[in-house]
Design an enzyme around this catalytic site. Structure first.
Site, PDB file in Angstrom:
ATOM      1  N   THR A 133      99.035  15.291 144.293  1.00  0.00           N
ATOM      2  CA  THR A 133      98.210  16.190 145.097  1.00  0.00           C
ATOM      3  C   THR A 133      98.924  16.667 146.353  1.00  0.00           C
ATOM      4  OG1 THR A 133      97.159  14.309 146.180  1.00  0.00           O
ATOM      5  CG2 THR A 133      96.028  15.239 144.280  1.00  0.00           C
ATOM      6  N   CYS A 134      99.820  15.855 146.892  1.00  0.00           N
ATOM      7  CA  CYS A 134     100.533  16.256 148.113  1.00  0.00           C
ATOM      8  C   CYS A 134     101.473  17.430 147.860  1.00  0.00           C
ATOM      9  CB  CYS A 134     101.331  15.091 148.686  1.00  0.00           C
ATOM     10  SG  CYS A 134     100.316  13.737 149.264  1.00  0.00           S
ATOM     11  N   PHE A 135     102.081  17.445 146.681  1.00  0.00           N
ATOM     12  CA  PHE A 135     103.076  18.468 146.381  1.00  0.00           C
ATOM     13  C   PHE A 135     102.581  19.510 145.383  1.00  0.00           C
ATOM     14  CE2 PHE A 135     105.433  14.636 147.627  1.00  0.00           C
ATOM     15  CZ  PHE A 135     106.074  15.143 148.740  1.00  0.00           C
TER      16      PHE A 135
END
Length: 142
Positions: A133-135
């Site tokens: 989800t961060c990237f």
């Protein structure tokens, strides 16, 4: 009775939360001065804070970056065929899985990009799709 109800509602919704709200507002304005918010029209500010409530799913498909895949790969074609047949609620659930939110962030929808990547597992049948989800990376085994 009406006066009692009016006073009670006023207390619950205004007076009882006045101090915490003032504390929140003071801290919020310290980090985000009010002069910066005046740059936006109300609808722009709403989109910035809440994200876009509707998504052009075909535009989303166009903006995908493929890693270890080509757009013409069978796995990718199958994924998009199934994806476009899903109801709106399931598509938004995919967005939550991918990004942690069911809305596209406040910037332009055309700029939202995510990647579909092959995790290159030795036995892809033993892996489920997963996301970073961060990237904004969706790992899709072949």
């Amino acid at each position: 009775r009406k006066e009692y109800v009016d006073l009670y509602v006023n207390y619950m919704f205004n007076e009882s939360v006045q101090k915490p709200f003032e504390d929140f507002m003071r801290g919020f304005l310290r980090g985000c001065p009010a002069r910066n918010w005046k740059l936006f029209r109300p609808t722009e500010l709403q989109a910035l804070l809440q994200g876009h409530p509707t998504v052009d799913w075909h535009l989303l498909e166009k903006n995908v970056v493929y890693r270890q895949y080509n757009k013409s790969d069978k796995t990718i074609k199958d994924f998009w065929n199934v994806f476009h047949k899903l109801p709106e609620e399931k598509k938004k659930m995919f967005l939550v899985f991918l990004s942690g939110s069911d809305r596209i962030p406040g910037y332009q929808l055309e700029c939202f990009r995510f990647a579909i990547e092959d995790p290159q597992a030795k036995n892809p049948d033993e892996f489920y799709p997963f996301a970073s989800t961060c990237f904004l990376i969706f790992y899709l085994p072949r």
